[in-house]
Design a protein around this motif. Structure first.
Motif, PDB file in Angstrom:
ATOM      1  N   SER A  47      -3.418   3.376  -5.253  1.00 45.86           N
ATOM      2  CA  SER A  47      -1.801   3.504  -5.778  1.00 45.86           C
ATOM      3  C   SER A  47      -1.951   5.035  -6.561  1.00 45.86           C
ATOM      4  CB  SER A  47      -1.539   2.511  -6.796  1.00 45.86           C
ATOM      5  OG  SER A  47      -0.111   2.587  -7.143  1.00 45.86           O
ATOM      6  N   LYS A  51       0.642   8.410  -0.501  1.00 41.09           N
ATOM      7  CA  LYS A  51       0.529   7.827   0.821  1.00 41.09           C
ATOM      8  C   LYS A  51       2.230   7.560   1.203  1.00 41.09           C
ATOM      9  CE  LYS A  51      -1.477   3.534  -0.274  1.00 41.09           C
ATOM     10  NZ  LYS A  51      -1.535   4.098  -1.763  1.00 41.09           N
ATOM     11  N   SER A  52       2.822   7.068   0.423  1.00 44.74           N
ATOM     12  CA  SER A  52       4.394   7.067   0.818  1.00 44.74           C
ATOM     13  C   SER A  52       5.187   8.320   0.793  1.00 44.74           C
ATOM     14  CB  SER A  52       5.065   6.170  -0.459  1.00 44.74           C
ATOM     15  OG  SER A  52       4.521   4.949  -0.547  1.00 44.74           O
ATOM     16  N   THR A  53       4.647   9.285  -0.061  1.00 42.11           N
ATOM     17  CA  THR A  53       5.144  10.674   0.041  1.00 42.11           C
ATOM     18  C   THR A  53       4.756  11.282   1.123  1.00 42.11           C
ATOM     19  OG1 THR A  53       4.842  10.706  -2.431  1.00 42.11           O
ATOM     20  CG2 THR A  53       5.008  12.907  -1.057  1.00 42.11           C
ATOM     21  N   LEU A  55       4.224   9.666   4.185  1.00 43.60           N
ATOM     22  CA  LEU A  55       5.360   8.928   5.178  1.00 43.60           C
ATOM     23  C   LEU A  55       6.510   9.360   4.888  1.00 43.60           C
ATOM     24  CD1 LEU A  55       4.084   6.951   7.119  1.00 43.60           C
ATOM     25  CD2 LEU A  55       5.432   5.365   5.851  1.00 43.60           C
ATOM     26  N   ARG A  56       7.216   9.632   3.853  1.00 46.22           N
ATOM     27  CA  ARG A  56       8.433   9.926   3.592  1.00 46.22           C
ATOM     28  C   ARG A  56       8.713  11.406   3.964  1.00 46.22           C
ATOM     29  NH1 ARG A  56      11.631   7.300   0.435  1.00 46.22           N
ATOM     30  NH2 ARG A  56      12.512   8.985  -0.624  1.00 46.22           N
ATOM     31  N   MET A  85      11.328   3.948  10.289  1.00 46.52           N
ATOM     32  CA  MET A  85      10.870   3.579   9.166  1.00 46.52           C
ATOM     33  C   MET A  85      10.837   1.913   9.024  1.00 46.52           C
ATOM     34  SD  MET A  85       9.287   5.419   6.513  1.00 46.52           S
ATOM     35  CE  MET A  85       9.094   5.548   4.637  1.00 46.52           C
ATOM     36  N   PHE A  87       9.865  -0.818   6.143  1.00 43.65           N
ATOM     37  CA  PHE A  87       9.385  -1.081   4.849  1.00 43.65           C
ATOM     38  C   PHE A  87       8.963  -2.400   4.235  1.00 43.65           C
ATOM     39  CE2 PHE A  87      13.038   1.921   5.112  1.00 43.65           C
ATOM     40  CZ  PHE A  87      12.614   3.107   4.267  1.00 43.65           C
ATOM     41  N   GLN A  88       8.269  -2.389   3.217  1.00 42.91           N
ATOM     42  CA  GLN A  88       7.756  -3.721   2.788  1.00 42.91           C
ATOM     43  C   GLN A  88       8.931  -4.789   2.554  1.00 42.91           C
ATOM     44  OE1 GLN A  88       4.601  -3.723  -0.192  1.00 42.91           O
ATOM     45  NE2 GLN A  88       5.461  -5.607  -0.960  1.00 42.91           N
ATOM     46  N   ASP A 164       5.515   1.594   5.959  1.00 42.98           N
ATOM     47  CA  ASP A 164       5.131   1.527   4.242  1.00 42.98           C
ATOM     48  C   ASP A 164       4.688   0.164   3.962  1.00 42.98           C
ATOM     49  OD1 ASP A 164       4.346   2.360   2.031  1.00 42.98           O
ATOM     50  OD2 ASP A 164       6.157   3.761   1.526  1.00 42.98           O
ATOM     51  N   GLU A 165       3.312  -0.260   3.989  1.00 40.14           N
ATOM     52  CA  GLU A 165       2.836  -1.246   3.518  1.00 40.14           C
ATOM     53  C   GLU A 165       3.683  -2.539   4.082  1.00 40.14           C
ATOM     54  OE1 GLU A 165       1.043  -1.700  -0.251  1.00 40.14           O
ATOM     55  OE2 GLU A 165       1.153   0.288  -0.499  1.00 40.14           O
ATOM     56  N   VAL A 196       0.881   2.822   6.411  1.00 41.97           N
ATOM     57  CA  VAL A 196       0.393   2.804   5.176  1.00 41.97           C
ATOM     58  C   VAL A 196      -0.069   1.571   4.599  1.00 41.97           C
ATOM     59  CG1 VAL A 196       0.961   3.109   2.650  1.00 41.97           C
ATOM     60  CG2 VAL A 196       1.608   4.849   4.344  1.00 41.97           C
TER      61      VAL A 196
END
Ligand SMILES: Nc1ncnc2c1ncn2[C@@H]1O[C@H](COP(=O)(O)OP(=O)(O)OP(=O)(O)O)[C@@H](O)[C@H]1O
Ligand SMILES: [Mg+2]
Length: 259
Positions: A47, A51-53, A55-56, A85, A87-88, A164-165, A196
């Motif tokens: 965490s 990772k998300s950064t 991807l974004r 994209m 998302f979770q 993203d996850e 991710v």
């Protein structure tokens, strides 16, 4: 047509520092990553490692504060349908049916009605939701909602799917089934996927390459090619060796600092 010899995504020394309430957070430092068309790449890490950064930035939701983020050799100008994209938390429109959620993108881009209908039916079939085409999201299970989210991105002509996850909120059995379905879709469509996860097993099961990231500031620490034949046997010795190696690398980031 885009030149297939050019990387579809190319991150060159990408850095990102967020400024909020007078504080700077260095979320990503000098990330280099080239993704070729048709590849399945997983970003793996603890965490907060960016990772998300990353991807974004690939999605165009964020601009890098250093380096360059390219798609087909051109700077990513902002969000666009070629980079979809997932998302979770699904991100579906609750007031629209499955059919209308999937058709939303092509319709709002002014595609002719007949073409939208054909596209929607094709992707509903591809993800096996024919019986739920007229249902609303609240009537669906988590796995079904995630199928709709994937179909929606594909119907919008995504060349790269950024996830993203996406299976993080699903129970283990549904998650395994969706992993299989995603690989099947990927193999049939030639999509490029940037995925991710913080689950080691998920990354090894899915990816052509696993990108190991580490925090403080977020960096790409290593890239591992996974050349096990698919469908991968999670109980095989080779899978276990990779699992151990990646776990050691991941957990080294949490090692207590020497006093
Ligand atoms: N919009 C923002 N403003 C300020 N700081 C942010 C912002 N988004 C992310 N950060 C910070 O940047 C760092 C990287 O965050 P990021 O969300 O990319 O990590 P992550 O690897 O996706 O983590 P997780 O596994 O928890 O989702 C974290 O320290 C986070 O607090
Ligand atoms: Mg994240």
């Amino acid at each position: 047509m885009a030149d297939p010899t050019i990387p579809i995504l190319d991150m060159r020394g990408v850095s990102k520092t967020y400024l909020s309430k007078g504080r700077a957070t260095e979320a990503l430092r000098g990330a280099n990553l080239t993704v070729r068309r048709g590849e399945f790449v997983c970003l793996l890490g603890a965490s907060g490692c960016g990772k998300s950064t990353l991807l974004r930035i690939a999605a165009g939701f964020e601009a890098p504060t250093g380096g360059e983020a390219l798609m087909w050799d051109k700077p990513i100008p902002g969000p666009g349908p070629s980079r979809g994209m997932v998302f979770q938390d699904y991100g579906l429109f609750p007031w629209l049916t499955v059919r209308d959620n999937i058709g939303f993108g092509p319709q709002s881009r002014g595609r002719p009605a007949a073409e939208v209908r054909e596209t929607v039916e094709r992707y509903i079939a591809l993800v096996g939701l024919q019986a739920f085409a007229d249902a609303h999201p609240h009537q669906l299970s988590g796995g079904m909602k995630q199928r709709v989210a994937i179909a929606r991105v594909l119907a919008n002509e995504a060349e790269v799917v950024l996830m993203d996850e996406p299976f993080g909120a699903l129970d283990a059995m549904t998650r395994e089934r969706l992993q299989d379905e995603l690989l099947d879709l990927w193999a049939r469509t030639g999509l490029t996927v940037l995925f991710v996860t913080h689950a080691i097993e998920e990354a090894i099961f899915l990816a052509d390459r696993v990108v190991m990231m580490s925090p403080g500031p977020g960096r790409i620490e290593a890239v591992h090619g996974i050349d096990l034949p698919r469908r991968r046997d999670v109980s095989s010795p080779a899978f276990n060796d990779l699992r151990r190696m990646l776990a050691a690398q991941l957990h080294s980031h949490h090692a207590p600092k020497a006093a």
